[in-house]
Write an enzyme that holds these catalytic residues in place. Structure first.
Site, PDB file in Angstrom:
ATOM      1  N   CYS A   1      -5.518  -7.800   2.503  1.00 53.18           N
ATOM      2  CA  CYS A   1      -4.071  -8.159   2.977  1.00 53.18           C
ATOM      3  C   CYS A   1      -3.703  -8.485   3.812  1.00 53.18           C
ATOM      4  O   CYS A   1      -3.613  -9.624   4.979  1.00 53.18           O
ATOM      5  CB  CYS A   1      -2.477  -7.887   2.530  1.00 53.18           C
ATOM      6  SG  CYS A   1      -2.439  -7.559   0.472  1.00 53.18           S
TER       7      CYS A   1
ATOM      8  N   LEU B   1       1.587   4.292  12.424  1.00 57.84           N
ATOM      9  CA  LEU B   1       0.827   5.150  13.938  1.00 57.84           C
ATOM     10  C   LEU B   1      -0.398   5.064  14.078  1.00 57.84           C
ATOM     11  O   LEU B   1      -0.535   6.157  15.307  1.00 57.84           O
ATOM     12  CB  LEU B   1       2.003   5.423  15.116  1.00 57.84           C
ATOM     13  CG  LEU B   1       3.460   4.218  15.472  1.00 57.84           C
ATOM     14  CD1 LEU B   1       4.264   5.066  16.030  1.00 57.84           C
ATOM     15  CD2 LEU B   1       2.521   2.802  16.202  1.00 57.84           C
TER      16      LEU B   1
ATOM     17  N   GLU C   1      -2.148  -1.265  -1.464  1.00 59.39           N
ATOM     18  CA  GLU C   1      -3.247  -0.340  -2.776  1.00 59.39           C
ATOM     19  C   GLU C   1      -3.627   1.372  -2.017  1.00 59.39           C
ATOM     20  O   GLU C   1      -3.032   2.069  -1.688  1.00 59.39           O
ATOM     21  CB  GLU C   1      -3.883  -0.503  -2.137  1.00 59.39           C
ATOM     22  CG  GLU C   1      -3.632  -2.469  -2.463  1.00 59.39           C
ATOM     23  CD  GLU C   1      -5.492  -2.996  -2.607  1.00 59.39           C
ATOM     24  OE1 GLU C   1      -6.558  -2.516  -3.219  1.00 59.39           O
ATOM     25  OE2 GLU C   1      -5.536  -4.029  -2.807  1.00 59.39           O
TER      26      GLU C   1
ATOM     27  N   GLY D   1      -8.363  -2.748   7.868  1.00 64.45           N
ATOM     28  CA  GLY D   1      -8.629  -3.554   6.813  1.00 64.45           C
ATOM     29  C   GLY D   1      -7.950  -4.171   5.387  1.00 64.45           C
ATOM     30  O   GLY D   1      -6.707  -4.349   4.919  1.00 64.45           O
TER      31      GLY D   1
ATOM     32  N   ASN E   1       3.839  -8.007   7.159  1.00 61.81           N
ATOM     33  CA  ASN E   1       2.514  -7.735   7.228  1.00 61.81           C
ATOM     34  C   ASN E   1       2.172  -7.536   8.696  1.00 61.81           C
ATOM     35  O   ASN E   1       1.298  -6.706   8.808  1.00 61.81           O
ATOM     36  CB  ASN E   1       1.543  -8.567   6.724  1.00 61.81           C
ATOM     37  CG  ASN E   1       1.650  -7.653   4.742  1.00 61.81           C
ATOM     38  OD1 ASN E   1       1.771  -6.589   4.636  1.00 61.81           O
ATOM     39  ND2 ASN E   1       0.609  -8.414   3.492  1.00 61.81           N
TER      40      ASN E   1
ATOM     41  N   VAL F   1      -1.771  -6.881  -8.406  1.00 58.47           N
ATOM     42  CA  VAL F   1      -0.065  -7.190  -8.121  1.00 58.47           C
ATOM     43  C   VAL F   1       0.258  -7.592  -9.225  1.00 58.47           C
ATOM     44  O   VAL F   1       0.988  -6.453 -10.009  1.00 58.47           O
ATOM     45  CB  VAL F   1      -0.363  -8.082  -7.525  1.00 58.47           C
ATOM     46  CG1 VAL F   1       1.453  -8.395  -7.255  1.00 58.47           C
ATOM     47  CG2 VAL F   1      -0.377  -8.265  -6.013  1.00 58.47           C
TER      48      VAL F   1
ATOM     49  N   PHE G   1       5.518  -5.928  -1.547  1.00 60.28           N
ATOM     50  CA  PHE G   1       5.060  -4.744  -0.638  1.00 60.28           C
ATOM     51  C   PHE G   1       4.383  -3.351  -1.109  1.00 60.28           C
ATOM     52  O   PHE G   1       4.707  -2.815  -0.394  1.00 60.28           O
ATOM     53  CB  PHE G   1       6.429  -4.617  -0.116  1.00 60.28           C
ATOM     54  CG  PHE G   1       6.952  -5.729   0.571  1.00 60.28           C
ATOM     55  CD1 PHE G   1       6.841  -6.869   1.836  1.00 60.28           C
ATOM     56  CD2 PHE G   1       8.018  -6.498  -0.115  1.00 60.28           C
ATOM     57  CE1 PHE G   1       7.953  -7.886   1.871  1.00 60.28           C
ATOM     58  CE2 PHE G   1       8.765  -7.783   0.408  1.00 60.28           C
ATOM     59  CZ  PHE G   1       8.651  -8.408   1.505  1.00 60.28           C
TER      60      PHE G   1
HETATM   61  C1  UDX Z   1      -0.332  -3.785   3.153  1.00 53.59           C
HETATM   62  C2  UDX Z   1       0.954  -3.760   2.978  1.00 53.59           C
HETATM   63  O1  UDX Z   1       1.189  -2.583   3.490  1.00 53.59           O
HETATM   64  C3  UDX Z   1       1.544  -3.931   1.989  1.00 53.59           C
HETATM   65  O2  UDX Z   1       2.801  -3.948   2.001  1.00 53.59           O
HETATM   66  C4  UDX Z   1       1.308  -5.522   1.334  1.00 53.59           C
HETATM   67  O3  UDX Z   1       1.994  -6.068   0.115  1.00 53.59           O
HETATM   68  C5  UDX Z   1       0.137  -5.711   1.255  1.00 53.59           C
HETATM   69  O4  UDX Z   1      -0.716  -5.362   2.593  1.00 53.59           O
HETATM   70  P1  UDX Z   1      -2.077  -2.090   2.078  1.00 53.59           P
HETATM   71  O5  UDX Z   1      -3.446  -3.568   2.634  1.00 53.59           O
HETATM   72  O6  UDX Z   1      -2.186  -1.613   0.817  1.00 53.59           O
HETATM   73  O7  UDX Z   1      -0.605  -2.804   1.931  1.00 53.59           O
HETATM   74  O8  UDX Z   1      -2.762  -0.979   3.265  1.00 53.59           O
HETATM   75  P2  UDX Z   1      -1.585  -0.830   3.968  1.00 53.59           P
HETATM   76  O9  UDX Z   1      -1.415   1.403   3.665  1.00 53.59           O
HETATM   77  O10 UDX Z   1      -1.093  -1.296   4.633  1.00 53.59           O
HETATM   78  O11 UDX Z   1      -3.094  -0.330   5.040  1.00 53.59           O
HETATM   79  C6  UDX Z   1      -3.209  -1.214   5.896  1.00 53.59           C
HETATM   80  C7  UDX Z   1      -4.882  -1.559   6.595  1.00 53.59           C
HETATM   81  O12 UDX Z   1      -4.505  -0.666   7.350  1.00 53.59           O
HETATM   82  C8  UDX Z   1      -5.837   0.011   6.077  1.00 53.59           C
HETATM   83  O13 UDX Z   1      -6.975  -0.610   6.212  1.00 53.59           O
HETATM   84  C9  UDX Z   1      -5.607   1.260   6.930  1.00 53.59           C
HETATM   85  O14 UDX Z   1      -6.394   2.295   6.876  1.00 53.59           O
HETATM   86  C10 UDX Z   1      -5.178   0.625   7.871  1.00 53.59           C
HETATM   87  N1  UDX Z   1      -3.915   1.476   8.643  1.00 53.59           N
HETATM   88  C11 UDX Z   1      -2.685   1.532   7.366  1.00 53.59           C
HETATM   89  C12 UDX Z   1      -4.353   2.205  10.163  1.00 53.59           C
HETATM   90  O15 UDX Z   1      -5.416   1.537  10.485  1.00 53.59           O
HETATM   91  N2  UDX Z   1      -3.279   2.886  10.512  1.00 53.59           N
HETATM   92  C13 UDX Z   1      -2.303   2.757   9.966  1.00 53.59           C
HETATM   93  O16 UDX Z   1      -1.424   3.798  10.949  1.00 53.59           O
HETATM   94  C14 UDX Z   1      -1.772   2.241   8.458  1.00 53.59           C
END
Ligand code: UDX
Length: 426
Positions: free
Chosen positions: A260, A250, A153, A257, A208, A11, A150
């Site tokens: 966050c 979705l 990564e 994982g 989140n 961040v 928000f």
């Molecule tokens: C998240 C939030 O999106 C972001 O706004 C916040 O500030 C920090 O946390 P991040 O952890 O970087 O961001 O990844 P994100 O793209 O949100 O995915 C999180 C997890 O969910 C990943 O393991 C991803 O594979 C999983 N995921 C995401 C799914 O399994 N299905 C989806 O449809 C979307």
């Protein structure tokens, strides 16, 4: 403006890169000499698309230091972006945040806006204010602003440069901070949402929690779809076109994982319970998520009952376009399979296995990892995994079953190449 950023993690560095790109002078402060040393040489230790480019092209407006006095005294605005990892009881550890406040309290030589960007539970920004007062800092010399991030990564720079909204939490009697924050973000085109300090903290957690809930929802639907021979990707498309639902988050698979969602859901649950609220939904979202990797493991064991077989596992990172492995469901799955006796050949374009899993083989190309394996598991949906040369895969693999833990492959294409395709709810 002269801006100081305390904490050079994802961040902090991304915020620094983007604020320097807007034209501000940004000093990044950290107490880790190795990190600062590398950053001064232009080396970043994390993989994040565009970050290195941004830091390079704005290097005249960026500096990195270990010296608190040098960083704080000239700053008009101080961002705090230190980590808030989970304690054993699920509450976030605020030690780094409070240490940063204690240190900066010593150098408050002029009016400064102190912006808390670290993710913290409702009520923490007010505590930060009290902490500065306890440290004897004159109330006229600062304002506390909550400005959660928000960014995702893997697209952190893009998200910071093109945010959907800029959330600003401030105290009622604070009439200065909005215009200061507008100057900080001048040139970034996004609506401002102005609220109280705790309101901003809550927006971050609720955001989140909602996204995690969407993922657990579709994962639960996937388990039902499996029983009725329905493709959950069709269901996601069919419901996602309703603007009240929306198409994002979705994608069913092995669960969420990262640094966050798991931590923030736990923290919000903790904050609720502290006030005698029983957050049934938050608990269910987490329960479904834990169970999702077990559901995938059950599929693996069904198709490969012989635990002496060898499986290629593509993906170590918790999601594509990052080398971050924190709370990665891919790692949880590989660890469990390895413990059961399976031989795992892993591969990831950027991430490496943690030390505790160093006995699992990691290959330098996906094809090397697949040589003579009985089956293939897709654990992270990198583009490289989606665009494999399936003819080549067929030649390399001994077996023919592909279990897609991210529902990211086209089953028809996979089947045309002579494989058996297994997805999650497909
Ligand atoms: C998240 C939030 O999106 C972001 O706004 C916040 O500030 C920090 O946390 P991040 O952890 O970087 O961001 O990844 P994100 O793209 O949100 O995915 C999180 C997890 O969910 C990943 O393991 C991803 O594979 C999983 N995921 C995401 C799914 O399994 N299905 C989806 O449809 C979307």
């Amino acid at each position: 403006m002269n801006i100081c950023i305390i904490g050079t993690g994802y961040v902090g560095l991304t915020t620094a890169a983007v604020l320097a790109d807007i034209g501000h002078h940004v000093t990044c402060l950290d107490n880790d000499p190795n990190k600062i040393n590398s950053l001064q040489k232009g080396i970043i230790t994390i993989y994040e698309p565009d970050l290195e480019d941004y830091l390079k092209r704005n290097k005249t407006r960026l500096s990195f230091t270990l010296n608190m006095k040098q960083a704080i005294e000239p700053a008009e605005v101080i961002f705090i972006t230190v980590g808030t990892p989970s304690n054993d009881d699920g509450s976030p550890n605020l030690t780094y945040l409070f240490n940063a406040l204690d240190e900066l309290s010593k150098y408050m030589n002029s009016y400064k806006t102190i912006v808390i960007k670290s993710t913290v539970p409702p009520g923490t920004n007010i505590q930060c204010h009290q902490r500065l007062q306890q440290n004897g800092v004159n109330q006229e010399l600062y304002s506390i602003v909550s400005n959660p991030e928000f960014l995702r990564e893997g697209s952190a720079v893009y998200d910071s440069r093109n945010p959907d909204r800029i959330v600003i939490g401030k105290q009622k009697e604070d009439h200065k901070s909005i215009s200061i924050m507008k100057s900080v973000y001048e040139g970034i085109n996004a609506p401002f949402v102005v609220t109280s300090l705790s309101g901003a903290e809550m927006i971050k957690y609720a955001s989140n929690a909602f996204l995690a809930a969407k993922i657990s929802f579709i994962n639960e639907m996937a388990q039902i779809c499996d029983q009725y021979d329905v493709d959950v990707n069709d269901v996601a498309k069919g419901i996602g076109l309703d603007p009240r639902i929306g198409p994002h988050f979705l994608q069913a698979g092995i669960g969420y994982g990262g640094s966050c969602f798991p931590k923030d859901l736990q923290a919000l649950e903790f904050s609720a319970k502290k006030k005698n609220i029983h957050p049934h939904l938050l608990k269910a979202v987490q329960t479904v998520n834990h169970a999702q990797s077990d559901y995938f493991l059950k599929k693996v064991k069904e198709h490969f009952p012989n635990t002496l077989c060898t499986l290629a596992a593509l993906g170590i990172a918790f999601k594509p376009n990052t080398d971050d492995i924190r709370y990665s469901p891919a790692i949880k799955i590989m660890k469990e399979l390895h413990e059961k006796g399976y031989t795992i050949h892993s591969y990831d374009p950027k991430a490496t296995l943690p030390n505790e899993l160093k006995h699992i083989l990691q290959f330098r190309s996906p094809y090397e990892a697949m040589k003579n394996v009985n089956g293939l598991l897709i654990l992270t949906d990198w583009d490289e995994h989606k665009n494999l040369d399936w003819k080549k895969v067929k030649q390399f693999m001994k077996g023919q079953v592909i279990i897609d833990g991210r529902n990211c492959l086209d089953p028809d294409v996979i089947k045309q190449h002579g494989f058996t395709y297994i997805g999650v709810g497909r």
